[in-house]
Scaffold this motif. Structure first.
Motif, short mmCIF file in Angstrom:
data_model
loop_
_atom_site.label_atom_id
_atom_site.label_comp_id
_atom_site.label_asym_id
_atom_site.label_seq_id
_atom_site.Cartn_x
_atom_site.Cartn_y
_atom_site.Cartn_z
N LYS A 53 0.75 -1.25 0.03
CA LYS A 53 0.02 0.21 -0.16
C LYS A 53 0.83 1.44 0.20
O LYS A 53 0.43 1.89 -0.64
CB LYS A 53 -0.74 -0.12 0.99
N GLU B 483 -7.11 1.14 -5.36
CA GLU B 483 -6.72 1.51 -3.74
C GLU B 483 -7.54 0.24 -3.30
O GLU B 483 -7.85 -0.11 -2.51
CB GLU B 483 -7.48 2.74 -3.59
N TYR B 485 -6.42 -2.37 -1.54
CA TYR B 485 -5.95 -3.40 0.10
C TYR B 485 -6.45 -4.60 -0.01
O TYR B 485 -7.05 -3.96 2.16
CB TYR B 485 -5.04 -2.48 0.16
#
Lengths: 85, 565
Positions: A53, B483, B485
């Motif tokens: 991330k 994004e 995750y």
């Protein structure tokens, strides 16, 4: 490097919900698993997410990541050499 | 002991039990690599329904998951004359994530989502059931746990017939969760093989209709079943298969190893599961019993798996064959097992289905077709309440006595933790539902060391909202492809039975751990389940009650510690 180490500690504390632990409590070369911080297998998977991330590093499995996750210092070294963001 | 009246499997391999069995027997697998699928940024292999198949089972006004349940139950009921009216027939649904694909971050955007219990009620009324449905939500063991519950409900006398339907569909929510655990194999899975790389997910629904045993009859009987917990780790099994071993040992009271045609394993093809199962099998003296594992045909169908695999085992034993373990070539586990990539004939008539799952839970059921077994005895027990604890956002009470508090809402939970526990940092990692249940269990057990053996202690919880708070949290991590995750520690708590596993680990409880989702806080139904659990298991002490969390600041626990007189 010092800044990266501090950022990593903060990310780990926040993501792993390490209540009542501050960055100062985590020694840079102390083991993260077993005796040290006492992290477990789910925490190892969570560390893989942190590297992906925030640093764009993709690790396949906890087994592959075992040596990288020895201590804060080893993670910081790996991040410096392999980060893509 | 109960009797199987009818079965159905709806999977990408077929829409009836026979279609499914013939496909598996012919060596067909529904596993395919999904390169690009519903916004998931990584390829994975799974068994998924085609658009044409979906069109066959979709019911107007119902979700994909609900339609699948309805279609499976309807087809199974065609083969029986079961009366759904008159309050003597129960519906038990086993699922891990039910309608979760219809859950939306925006409360106003999508109204097709309904919780597992509300959805079960909708299905029950549509089909004509007049009783309250029960949802068994024990992660991967749900399908076996539902069969164990059916046996208890019928033997208890509360129902004449129980319809068990196990079902799960696949979606980014579930796939991303398993990805975060690094559990998925990019290729078709290889159960027990040296080169296994993990599991494949699958979609299916499977139904078993059970009635009272009416001997003499050539029908299949579920002779006995049991559940327990490793109390080892919430996401990893005991490396030596402690819980699974204890169950395999226990089931031999009812049938000898020599009478078993096969042992249907969980066989997910993850490194840890298959290794653990092999150790449990060897330790229980069952190394000579042929292993059956069908994940190479169906993938892991989660809440349906225990039911699908029991039905396939029944058909296979009736057909006199142990089917090849698809994907298996070379042994890759250290426990001694008999496993083959070829079909093996059998003349025996009993089989055992074993299964294990997240939360540390294990399950086992024994089936028999002839009179080559001993049935367990139903022993009603006198139950007494030792202590009762309630927790709400406003405060908490022990045996009806309100305790002084300084905070409320989520802070109250931290306050109770600091006052009564203080030395268990794992508490901070739990989600709200788990924290509430954990604290209530602490308080009912506080200063009262148990006098029972670990395997005689159980945790049986009930709720309505499943794990909706954790579900929304996990959903937030996979909203955008750039994004994406998913977090393993968030996904973990989207299995509400993790709560029972955390309590088991904390208190060293190695008996049964179960979580049931009900349409409402129904004292009479919960009592029936608890009473029949005591009567048909080794349990002598139970942490049980209602624990619900519909919002991070809206929670409710009413937990008791029960023992037998």
């Amino acid at each position: 490097m010092e800044q990266l180490v501090l950022t990593l500690k903060e990310q780990i504390i926040e993501t792993l919900n390490l209540e009542e632990i501050t960055p100062d409590d985590i020694e840079n070369d102390a083991p993260l698993f077993g005796d040290g911080l006492g992290l477990d297998s789910i925490d190892a998977l969570e560390l893989i997410v942190i590297l992906d991330k925030y640093y764009g590093i993709k690790l396949g499995s906890p087994a592959e990541a075992k040596e990288i996750f020895t201590s804060i210092n080893t993670i910081a070294d790996y991040v410096v050499k392999n980060r893509t963001k | 002991m109960i009797q199987v009246l009818a079965t159905n499997i709806i999977s990408p391999l077929g829409f009836t039990t026979q279609e499914n069995y013939q496909a598996v027997k012919a060596g067909k697998s529904a596993l395919f690599c999904q390169e690009v699928w519903k916004g998931i940024p990584h390829a994975f292999t799974a068994s998924l329904f085609s658009k044409e198949q979906e069109d066959r089972f979709l019911v107007p006004g119902f979700t994909r998951y609900e339609s699948l349940v309805i279609a499976s139950i309807k087809e199974a009921l065609l083969h029986t004359d079961v009366n759904l009216h008159g309050n003597r027939t129960a519906l038990v649904i086993s699922t891990t994530k039910a309608n979760v694909e219809n859950l939306s971050m925006d409360a106003h955007a999508d109204n097709s989502y309904s919780s597992p219990a509300t959805s079960a009620l909708k299905i029950a009324r549509h089909l004509g059931f007049t009783t309250q449905p029960i949802v068994v939500c024990n992660a991967c063991i749900s399908g076996v746990a539902a069969q164990v519950l059916a046996d208890r409900l019928i033997t208890h006398g509360s129902y004449d017939t129980v319809v068990v339907c196990g079902a799960d569909v696949q979606n980014p929510f579930v796939v991303s969760g398993f990805m975060s655990f690094k559990s998925l194999s990019p290729y078709a899975c290889r159960p027990f093989d040296i080169e296994r790389l993990g599991l494949n997910l699958g979609e299916a629904a499977a139904t078993m209709v059970f009635g009272k045993d009416q001997a003499p009859h050539a029908a299949w009987k579920m002779v006995a079943g049991a559940l327990n917990n490793d109390a080892y780790h919430v996401s990893a099994p005991s490396p030596v298969g402690e819980g699974a071993y204890a169950l395999l040992q226990g089931i031999q009271v009812y049938a000898t190893p020599a009478s078993l045609a096969l042992l249907s394993v969980h066989g997910t093809a993850t490194m840890f599961n298959d290794q653990m199962e092999s150790k449990a099998i060897e330790r229980a003296g069952l190394s000579a019993v042929p292993v059956s594992a069908v994940k190479g045909y169906y993938g892991h169908t989660l809440g349906a798996a225990g039911v699908v695999e029991t039905i396939v085992s029944m058909e296979s034993v009736s057909d006199g064959a142990v089917l090849p373990v698809k994907g298996f070539i070379e042994i890759g586990v250290s426990g001694k097992v008999t496993i083959s990539s070829e079909a093996v004939p059998t003349t025996k008539s009993n089989f055992v289905k074993m299964i294990s799952g997240f939360g540390g839970c294990n399950g086992v059921v024994l089936y028999a077709q002839k009179e080559d077994f001993t049935a367990p005895v139903y022993q009603p027990k006198k139950i007494k309440t030792v202590r009762q604890v309630t927790i709400t956002p406003q405060g908490y009470a022990i045996d009806g006595v309100a305790q002084a508090v300084q905070t409320n809402g989520k802070s109250l939970l931290t306050e109770i933790y600091k006052t009564h526990v203080g030395d268990y940092p794992k508490f901070h990692k739990m989600d709200v539902l788990c924290k509430v249940a954990f604290l209530a269990a602490e308080l009912v057990c506080k200063d009262r060391p148990s006098t029972c053996d670990a395997n005689q202690r159980a945790v049986v919880l009930f709720n309505h909202s499943s794990s909706v708070v954790a579900d929304k949290k996990h959903l937030a991590t996979i909203q955008k492809a750039d994004e994406f995750y998913p977090s393993p520690s968030v996904f973990l708590y989207t299995l509400p039975n993790i709560t029972t596993g955390e309590i088991a680990i904390r208190h060293g409880i190695k008996g049964e751990t179960s979580l049931y989702i009900l349409p409402e806080n129904d004292a009479s139904l919960m009592h029936t389940i608890v009473e029949s659990t005591f009567a048909l298991s080794p349990v002598k002490e139970m942490i049980t009650g209602w624990v619900d969390c519909s919002d991070a600041n809206l929670f409710e626990a009413n937990i008791k510690l029960l023992t037998i007189e």
